[in-house]
Design an enzyme around this catalytic site. Sequence first.
Site, PDB file in Angstrom:
ATOM      1  N   GLU A  46      55.563  20.762  40.256  1.00 46.06           N
ATOM      2  CA  GLU A  46      56.320  19.844  41.097  1.00 46.06           C
ATOM      3  C   GLU A  46      56.174  18.402  40.604  1.00 46.06           C
ATOM      4  OE1 GLU A  46      54.341  22.900  43.928  1.00 46.06           O
ATOM      5  OE2 GLU A  46      53.999  22.047  41.944  1.00 46.06           O
ATOM      6  N   CYS A  69      50.724  23.002  46.449  1.00 45.66           N
ATOM      7  CA  CYS A  69      49.309  22.941  46.821  1.00 45.66           C
ATOM      8  C   CYS A  69      49.081  21.909  47.928  1.00 45.66           C
ATOM      9  CB  CYS A  69      48.433  22.666  45.610  1.00 45.66           C
ATOM     10  SG  CYS A  69      48.663  21.047  44.867  1.00 45.66           S
ATOM     11  N   ASP A 194      35.694  49.816  14.304  1.00 45.46           N
ATOM     12  CA  ASP A 194      36.834  49.018  13.827  1.00 45.46           C
ATOM     13  C   ASP A 194      36.485  47.586  13.445  1.00 45.46           C
ATOM     14  OD1 ASP A 194      38.388  51.245  14.347  1.00 45.46           O
ATOM     15  OD2 ASP A 194      38.988  50.562  16.337  1.00 45.46           O
ATOM     16  N   SER A 289      36.317  55.458  32.145  1.00 44.84           N
ATOM     17  CA  SER A 289      35.360  54.978  33.138  1.00 44.84           C
ATOM     18  C   SER A 289      36.008  53.999  34.110  1.00 44.84           C
ATOM     19  CB  SER A 289      34.172  54.306  32.436  1.00 44.84           C
ATOM     20  OG  SER A 289      33.462  55.238  31.644  1.00 44.84           O
TER      21      SER A 289
END
Length: 352
Positions: A46, A69, A194, A289
């Site tokens: 804004e 806000c 990796d 998991s």
Amino acid sequence: MKKALELAKKGEGNVSPNPMVGAVIVKGNRIVSEGFHRRFGAPHAEIDAIEKAKEPLAGSTLYVNLEPCYHWGKTPPCVDRIISERFRKVVIATSDPNPQVKGKSIRKLKSKGIEVKVGLLKEEAAKLNEVFFKNMLKKHPFVAVKIAQSLDGKITTKKGESKWITSLQTRNYAKKLRDKYDAVLVGVNTVIKDNPTLNGTKKIPYKIVIDTNLKIPIHCRLIKKHKDKLIIFSLNPAKGKLNALRKEGIKIFTFYNKKTLPLKKVLDILYRINITSIFVEGGSFTIGSFFDAKIVDKIYFFIAPKIIGGEKSLTSVGAKGITSLNKPILINRISIVKVGSDFLFTGYPVFR
């Protein structure tokens, strides 16, 4: 409002822990100014739009995808500046779930005689800021899981070969996804096998390693290149390795007298240190998991039109899995796009 949402998206990956916000100012059916929140600590959308305007804004209409806000943070309250500029009307896509705001700015604007409309493109606005909404409503990081697999759900051959199942276009696309999130998370076996850097295309996210026995190689690229961005979670680690890594300045969180890593507590810790979103990339056990713990918010499944087969080839989602087909993990709001020769399934898990 569509323009405000487009502008807001430009801040993606740079404004965390703030939401993405865009603003459009209209006067006499003309767009007189636009703005968006560029990065954390920079002016809000804004204010950015107001400062860019080259004419008085009294009587104008402001379109913004999130309630302005109300409180002081890195910047002053936007609602006060909107009032001082004498806007006639403010159109807001969705109210702010932050308890420090949550309808307060809307009420303040109305109390000053400014017309306020809320709800235009509400669903699109909430999806754009799905990370922020999860943070505010659940006080936990948003968890996205990415998998690149064959058509039959495999991520390696029976000999452990995994490069490359998906196309180059898919790998580049997946790398760009890292730019959206605060951190990339993998299990230590992915690091050993990796030796990745886990960087995005535009930014260097935090790198989180689930390493129960602290097996991470001291000379791996995560430590050599960006150890200030590395966070490790471990169970009952050997003191020698623990001390050696901490001397390198690496942040390590340990859990003692536990058989498995409590992933919900891991999320608690990450949220406390301002990690608001996590991109889980592997491997099979780690991803499984997260599903077992029912803490996955979004999935990105890249599927290559290939069959690997074999009992000893690795499936993409490991760990325990479900025990009954009466209680599968359902996926809602599925979208499918073609990326190179592959297909990307995006959706939101529903746990029961």
